[in-house]
Design a protein around this motif. Structure first.
Motif, PDB file in Angstrom:
ATOM      1  N   SER A 206     -19.850-143.428   6.150  1.00  0.00           N
ATOM      2  CA  SER A 206     -19.569-142.340   5.203  1.00  0.00           C
ATOM      3  C   SER A 206     -20.499-141.148   5.362  1.00  0.00           C
ATOM      4  O   SER A 206     -20.434-140.207   4.565  1.00  0.00           O
ATOM      5  N   THR A 207     -21.362-141.144   6.376  1.00  0.00           N
ATOM      6  CA  THR A 207     -22.315-140.043   6.543  1.00  0.00           C
ATOM      7  C   THR A 207     -21.586-138.740   6.815  1.00  0.00           C
ATOM      8  O   THR A 207     -20.663-138.687   7.632  1.00  0.00           O
ATOM      9  N   ALA A 208     -22.014-137.689   6.129  1.00  0.00           N
ATOM     10  CA  ALA A 208     -21.396-136.366   6.268  1.00  0.00           C
ATOM     11  C   ALA A 208     -22.339-135.442   7.022  1.00  0.00           C
ATOM     12  O   ALA A 208     -23.552-135.432   6.784  1.00  0.00           O
ATOM     13  N   PHE A 209     -21.769-134.666   7.949  1.00  0.00           N
ATOM     14  CA  PHE A 209     -22.507-133.651   8.698  1.00  0.00           C
ATOM     15  C   PHE A 209     -21.961-132.283   8.317  1.00  0.00           C
ATOM     16  O   PHE A 209     -20.757-132.058   8.366  1.00  0.00           O
ATOM     17  N   GLU A 210     -22.860-131.369   7.949  1.00  0.00           N
ATOM     18  CA  GLU A 210     -22.440-130.036   7.514  1.00  0.00           C
ATOM     19  C   GLU A 210     -23.348-128.988   8.133  1.00  0.00           C
ATOM     20  O   GLU A 210     -24.532-129.237   8.396  1.00  0.00           O
ATOM     21  N   ASP A 211     -22.798-127.797   8.325  1.00  0.00           N
ATOM     22  CA  ASP A 211     -23.602-126.654   8.735  1.00  0.00           C
ATOM     23  C   ASP A 211     -24.314-126.091   7.517  1.00  0.00           C
ATOM     24  O   ASP A 211     -23.762-126.103   6.398  1.00  0.00           O
TER      25      ASP A 211
END
Length: 269
Positions: A178-183
């Motif tokens: 469920s890890t989220a990557f965002e700018d």
């Protein structure tokens, strides 16, 4: 003397009269019969040549992906595929052994308890709730231009997962399903948000699995290393004897989902 010939009598050596009229069906068939013109023949030849060219181009494109690689690259890809197959076969053997242990013998309760403990440990590793240690790699992404974005980390983690990574940590953050990557957004400088934690270059990525398989996956031509190089970043990979993944993922309680209780069979009265 013979008399003059009648109008309907054929005269020897004389020209024949007009031919008998054709039937309506015969005239219709002659009128509807296709007549190939020079332009139609030319158009057909052009269409055939165009179709042949399209088929040849498609086949060339399909073969270009592997046909243009060096022999060493093909060997690495083949080894990676073989190692993935070996891992899956080993998992099948372990599951079959667990099944035999649960179904055979008089101490099935103790066997079930041991299997449950092993399964709980495996789930803890996958959920990121317990630390992990083992062989693996430590990858460092040096990004002096600050051009690496969240999408690059998604590709990096996906490549590691495909290569069999069982535990992954980026900086101080444990990476799970469920890890989220965002700018970070405009005006906030280089970096990436991983589950809300702001990380800045250089980035350290730890992954536990077979080191050779992980290194091969990161070096596949056209893969992660090449995409980072195009952004002006550099990827360096080391294979220490033991890799420690100590970051833990905080599991939150579900807000809406509840375990479903078994209900009556569908269609029951």
């Amino acid at each position: 003397m013979s008399g003059p010939e009648g109008p309907g009598a054929p005269a020897g050596g004389a020209s024949r009269g007009p031919a008998a009229p054709r039937s309506p069906w015969r005239r219709l068939w002659h009128a509807g019969r296709p007549r190939a013109t020079r332009g139609q023949l030319l158009a057909g030849l052009l269409c055939a040549a165009l179709g042949f060219g399209v088929v040849a181009q498609v086949r060339q494109n399909d073969a270009a992906g592997l046909g243009e690689l060096r022999q060493s690259d093909l060997v690495r890809i083949l080894d990676d595929t073989g190692e993935r197959g070996d891992r899956l076969a080993e998992e099948v053997r372990q599951l079959e052994a667990t099944r035999e242990e649960l179904t055979a013998g008089s101490d099935s309760a103790e066997a079930a308890a041991r299997a449950a403990r092993r399964r709980a440990e495996e789930y803890g590793l996958l959920a990121g709730t317990v630390p992990a240690t083992g062989p693996g790699v430590v990858a460092t992404v040096d990004d002096p231009a600050g051009a690496v974005r969240a999408a690059s980390f998604v590709s990096l983690v996906q490549e590691l997962r495909d290569a069999g990574a069982e535990a992954v940590q980026i900086g101080p953050v444990r990476v799970v399903a469920s890890t989220a990557f965002e700018d970070p957004g405009a005006g906030r400088g280089p970096g990436v948000l991983v589950d809300g934690t702001a990380l800045a270059p250089p980035y350290e990525v730890r992954a536990i699995a077979d080191p050779a398989t992980l290194s091969t996956a990161l070096d596949i031509p056209g893969g992660v290393r090449e995409s980072l190089r195009q952004l002006g970043a550099q990827l360096s990979v080391s294979t220490p004897e033991r890799v420690e993944v100590t970051a833990l993922h905080a599991v939150s309680s579900p807000q809406y989902a509840r375990p479903a209780s078994p209900g009556p069979a569908a269609g029951g009265g």
